[in-house]
Write a protein that holds these residues in place. Sequence first.
Motif: not given
Length: 212
Positions: A47, A53-54, A57, A64-65, A82, A90
């Motif tokens: 990642t 990924i953020t 999300a 859900n990640y 995050l 996430i």
Amino acid sequence: MRLRNKPWANDKLEQYPQYVITSPELLKGKWKDVFETEQPLHIEIGTGRGRFITEMAKAHPNINYLGIELQPSVIVTALDRLIEAELPNIKLLRVNAADVTEFFAKGEVERVYLNFSDPWPKKRHEKRRLTYKTFLKQYEDILIDQGEIHFKTDNQGLFEYSLTSFSDYGLLLKWVSLDLHNSDFEGNIMTEYEEKFSKKGNRIYRAEVKYR
């Protein structure tokens, strides 16, 4: 690219257990209990600094990640994202994803993202490529029936190798682009590497494949 060491990274990661999962092997078969809402689980292997990924999300709150990254000096930047975003869907895993079956049971994952993985260009390193057949078997062992892999790279050699590997394994090629940024694909979320390479004029390759 040389990694800048951040000796304080591990301490910071330990301060945020609500975002960084420790001992994920103990959660095998129980990931639905980790998130506030029980919904499909997608994972990104490698990642990096967490941009992809953020943003995924944020864009898809009904999924859900989990972002998986080994290097603490890298994943700590994903943690910062995050903390700022305060998203309930996430989490991060600071583990080696060489064997994801240690952390997930069959059917726990709906989709695997592989973004700008190390191409390992030398033939003797073929088994380290994340699209090599042994990795494809591991993904199959944790994915739902007809689960998917979404794959992006700027490395033509790795992309051609991966398409062959997918096909040889019996995966269904759902969607393939030899030039993602000049295609009709909508909703693309770029990784940090993707933005960097595309600005240099590198072509971005993308594939969606499904297990039969």
